[in-house]
Design a protein around this motif. Structure first.
Motif, PDB file in Angstrom:
ATOM      1  N   LYS A 215       0.827  -1.209   0.000  1.00 55.98           N
ATOM      2  CA  LYS A 215       0.000   0.000   0.000  1.00 55.98           C
ATOM      3  C   LYS A 215       0.862   1.260   0.000  1.00 55.98           C
ATOM      4  CE  LYS A 215      -4.226  -1.841   1.928  1.00 55.98           C
ATOM      5  NZ  LYS A 215      -5.292  -1.715   2.919  1.00 55.98           N
ATOM      6  N   LEU A 216       1.893   1.287   0.851  1.00 56.87           N
ATOM      7  CA  LEU A 216       2.755   2.469   0.904  1.00 56.87           C
ATOM      8  C   LEU A 216       3.455   2.696  -0.431  1.00 56.87           C
ATOM      9  CD1 LEU A 216       4.297   2.108   4.467  1.00 56.87           C
ATOM     10  CD2 LEU A 216       2.722   3.888   3.696  1.00 56.87           C
ATOM     11  N   GLU A 217       3.918   1.615  -1.067  1.00 51.86           N
ATOM     12  CA  GLU A 217       4.577   1.765  -2.369  1.00 51.86           C
ATOM     13  C   GLU A 217       3.589   2.262  -3.427  1.00 51.86           C
ATOM     14  OE1 GLU A 217       6.439  -2.050  -2.951  1.00 51.86           O
ATOM     15  OE2 GLU A 217       8.295  -1.377  -1.987  1.00 51.86           O
ATOM     16  N   ALA A 218       2.361   1.764  -3.380  1.00 50.80           N
ATOM     17  CA  ALA A 218       1.343   2.219  -4.323  1.00 50.80           C
ATOM     18  C   ALA A 218       1.020   3.695  -4.103  1.00 50.80           C
ATOM     19  CB  ALA A 218       0.070   1.370  -4.182  1.00 50.80           C
ATOM     20  N   TYR A 219       0.895   4.096  -2.835  1.00 53.02           N
ATOM     21  CA  TYR A 219       0.637   5.506  -2.526  1.00 53.02           C
ATOM     22  C   TYR A 219       1.797   6.377  -3.012  1.00 53.02           C
ATOM     23  CZ  TYR A 219      -2.997   3.762   0.678  1.00 53.02           C
ATOM     24  OH  TYR A 219      -4.080   3.137   1.235  1.00 53.02           O
ATOM     25  N   ALA A 220       3.019   5.908  -2.802  1.00 53.01           N
ATOM     26  CA  ALA A 220       4.201   6.676  -3.216  1.00 53.01           C
ATOM     27  C   ALA A 220       4.214   6.862  -4.733  1.00 53.01           C
ATOM     28  CB  ALA A 220       5.476   5.975  -2.750  1.00 53.01           C
ATOM     29  N   GLU A 221       3.846   5.812  -5.474  1.00 50.13           N
ATOM     30  CA  GLU A 221       3.824   5.907  -6.937  1.00 50.13           C
ATOM     31  C   GLU A 221       2.834   6.962  -7.420  1.00 50.13           C
ATOM     32  OE1 GLU A 221       3.253   2.239  -9.049  1.00 50.13           O
ATOM     33  OE2 GLU A 221       4.738   1.209  -7.812  1.00 50.13           O
ATOM     34  N   GLN A 222       1.735   7.097  -6.704  1.00 51.04           N
ATOM     35  CA  GLN A 222       0.682   8.029  -7.116  1.00 51.04           C
ATOM     36  C   GLN A 222       0.893   9.440  -6.585  1.00 51.04           C
ATOM     37  OE1 GLN A 222      -3.049   6.278  -5.908  1.00 51.04           O
ATOM     38  NE2 GLN A 222      -2.492   4.294  -6.753  1.00 51.04           N
ATOM     39  N   CYS A 223       1.854   9.599  -5.716  1.00 53.37           N
ATOM     40  CA  CYS A 223       2.062  10.876  -5.032  1.00 53.37           C
ATOM     41  C   CYS A 223       2.872  11.840  -5.902  1.00 53.37           C
ATOM     42  CB  CYS A 223       2.777  10.610  -3.715  1.00 53.37           C
ATOM     43  SG  CYS A 223       2.867  12.063  -2.684  1.00 53.37           S
ATOM     44  N   SER A 224       2.410  13.075  -5.981  1.00 52.52           N
ATOM     45  CA  SER A 224       3.129  14.081  -6.765  1.00 52.52           C
ATOM     46  C   SER A 224       4.022  14.975  -5.895  1.00 52.52           C
ATOM     47  CB  SER A 224       2.133  14.946  -7.547  1.00 52.52           C
ATOM     48  OG  SER A 224       1.223  15.557  -6.653  1.00 52.52           O
ATOM     49  N   ASP A 225       3.777  14.986  -4.593  1.00 51.97           N
ATOM     50  CA  ASP A 225       4.581  15.790  -3.681  1.00 51.97           C
ATOM     51  C   ASP A 225       5.872  15.033  -3.362  1.00 51.97           C
ATOM     52  OD1 ASP A 225       5.623  16.446  -0.930  1.00 51.97           O
ATOM     53  OD2 ASP A 225       4.080  17.996  -1.063  1.00 51.97           O
ATOM     54  N   PRO A 226       7.045  15.580  -3.747  1.00 48.10           N
ATOM     55  CA  PRO A 226       8.309  14.849  -3.560  1.00 48.10           C
ATOM     56  C   PRO A 226       8.614  14.511  -2.107  1.00 48.10           C
ATOM     57  CG  PRO A 226       8.643  16.848  -4.877  1.00 48.10           C
ATOM     58  CD  PRO A 226       7.232  16.875  -4.384  1.00 48.10           C
ATOM     59  N   GLU A 227       8.307  15.410  -1.205  1.00 46.40           N
ATOM     60  CA  GLU A 227       8.599  15.169   0.211  1.00 46.40           C
ATOM     61  C   GLU A 227       7.727  14.034   0.760  1.00 46.40           C
ATOM     62  OE1 GLU A 227       8.647  17.639   4.422  1.00 46.40           O
ATOM     63  OE2 GLU A 227       8.754  18.741   2.522  1.00 46.40           O
ATOM     64  N   LEU A 228       6.449  14.074   0.440  1.00 45.70           N
ATOM     65  CA  LEU A 228       5.533  13.030   0.884  1.00 45.70           C
ATOM     66  C   LEU A 228       5.883  11.690   0.225  1.00 45.70           C
ATOM     67  CD1 LEU A 228       3.098  12.153   2.493  1.00 45.70           C
ATOM     68  CD2 LEU A 228       1.632  12.992   0.639  1.00 45.70           C
ATOM     69  N   LYS A 229       6.227  11.739  -1.063  1.00 42.24           N
ATOM     70  CA  LYS A 229       6.617  10.529  -1.786  1.00 42.24           C
ATOM     71  C   LYS A 229       7.825   9.879  -1.117  1.00 42.24           C
ATOM     72  CE  LYS A 229       7.663   8.922  -6.423  1.00 42.24           C
ATOM     73  NZ  LYS A 229       6.640   8.868  -7.450  1.00 42.24           N
ATOM     74  N   SER A 230       8.812  10.684  -0.761  1.00 38.02           N
ATOM     75  CA  SER A 230      10.013  10.188  -0.103  1.00 38.02           C
ATOM     76  C   SER A 230       9.677   9.570   1.261  1.00 38.02           C
ATOM     77  CB  SER A 230      11.019  11.324   0.059  1.00 38.02           C
ATOM     78  OG  SER A 230      12.157  10.882   0.743  1.00 38.02           O
ATOM     79  N   MET A 231       8.795  10.211   2.004  1.00 31.07           N
ATOM     80  CA  MET A 231       8.379   9.700   3.302  1.00 31.07           C
ATOM     81  C   MET A 231       7.684   8.343   3.160  1.00 31.07           C
ATOM     82  SD  MET A 231       5.847  11.386   6.161  1.00 31.07           S
ATOM     83  CE  MET A 231       4.380  10.950   5.248  1.00 31.07           C
ATOM     84  N   LEU A 232       6.795   8.234   2.186  1.00 30.58           N
ATOM     85  CA  LEU A 232       6.089   6.976   1.957  1.00 30.58           C
ATOM     86  C   LEU A 232       7.057   5.859   1.560  1.00 30.58           C
ATOM     87  CD1 LEU A 232       3.009   8.397   0.030  1.00 30.58           C
ATOM     88  CD2 LEU A 232       2.967   7.332   2.301  1.00 30.58           C
ATOM     89  N   GLN A 233       8.036   6.195   0.742  1.00 28.56           N
ATOM     90  CA  GLN A 233       9.026   5.208   0.326  1.00 28.56           C
ATOM     91  C   GLN A 233       9.884   4.753   1.512  1.00 28.56           C
ATOM     92  OE1 GLN A 233      10.768   7.538  -2.830  1.00 28.56           O
ATOM     93  NE2 GLN A 233       9.654   6.406  -4.408  1.00 28.56           N
ATOM     94  N   ARG A 234      10.260   5.680   2.373  1.00 28.73           N
ATOM     95  CA  ARG A 234      11.040   5.332   3.573  1.00 28.73           C
ATOM     96  C   ARG A 234      10.228   4.426   4.500  1.00 28.73           C
ATOM     97  NH1 ARG A 234      12.533  10.809   3.578  1.00 28.73           N
ATOM     98  NH2 ARG A 234      11.033  11.171   5.243  1.00 28.73           N
ATOM     99  N   ASP A 235       8.945   4.768   4.673  1.00 32.78           N
ATOM    100  CA  ASP A 235       8.087   3.954   5.532  1.00 32.78           C
ATOM    101  C   ASP A 235       7.895   2.558   4.947  1.00 32.78           C
ATOM    102  OD1 ASP A 235       7.885   6.072   7.267  1.00 32.78           O
ATOM    103  OD2 ASP A 235       5.830   6.607   6.712  1.00 32.78           O
ATOM    104  N   ALA A 236       7.769   2.465   3.628  1.00 31.11           N
ATOM    105  CA  ALA A 236       7.637   1.162   2.975  1.00 31.11           C
ATOM    106  C   ALA A 236       8.895   0.333   3.198  1.00 31.11           C
ATOM    107  CB  ALA A 236       7.368   1.338   1.479  1.00 31.11           C
ATOM    108  N   GLN A 237      10.059   0.962   3.081  1.00 32.65           N
ATOM    109  CA  GLN A 237      11.322   0.253   3.294  1.00 32.65           C
ATOM    110  C   GLN A 237      11.440  -0.213   4.744  1.00 32.65           C
ATOM    111  OE1 GLN A 237      13.456  -0.832   1.115  1.00 32.65           O
ATOM    112  NE2 GLN A 237      14.762  -1.710   2.671  1.00 32.65           N
ATOM    113  N   ALA A 238      11.025   0.609   5.683  1.00 31.71           N
ATOM    114  CA  ALA A 238      11.075   0.220   7.098  1.00 31.71           C
ATOM    115  C   ALA A 238      10.151  -0.971   7.359  1.00 31.71           C
ATOM    116  CB  ALA A 238      10.683   1.408   7.983  1.00 31.71           C
TER     117      ALA A 238
END
Length: 62
Positions: free
Chosen positions: A26-49
């Motif tokens: 879910k986090l990776e899917a949200y990150a893919e759809q996110c246009s805000d770079p800061e939020l996208k980066s946060m979602l990707q970090r959370d997915a990795q964690a």
């Protein structure tokens, strides 16, 4: 000291591991759809964690 897990503990562990997998997806899917770079980066970090936690939990099954 080596402790064997009971069947109930194994079932619960598998459920938790599966839940982490769902969170990762879910986090990776949200990150893919996110246009805000800061939020996208946060979602990707959370997915990795979540993925790292899932991998650590998997070690209990071996």
């Amino acid at each position: 000291m080596n402790h064997s897990l009971t069947e109930l503990e194994l079932e619960n562990l598998r459920h938790i591991i599966g839940g982490h997998g769902t969170i990762v997806n879910k986090l990776e899917a949200y990150a893919e759809q996110c246009s805000d770079p800061e939020l996208k980066s946060m979602l990707q970090r959370d997915a990795q964690a979540a993925r790292q936690s899932q991998q650590q939990l998997l070690t209990f099954l071996s």
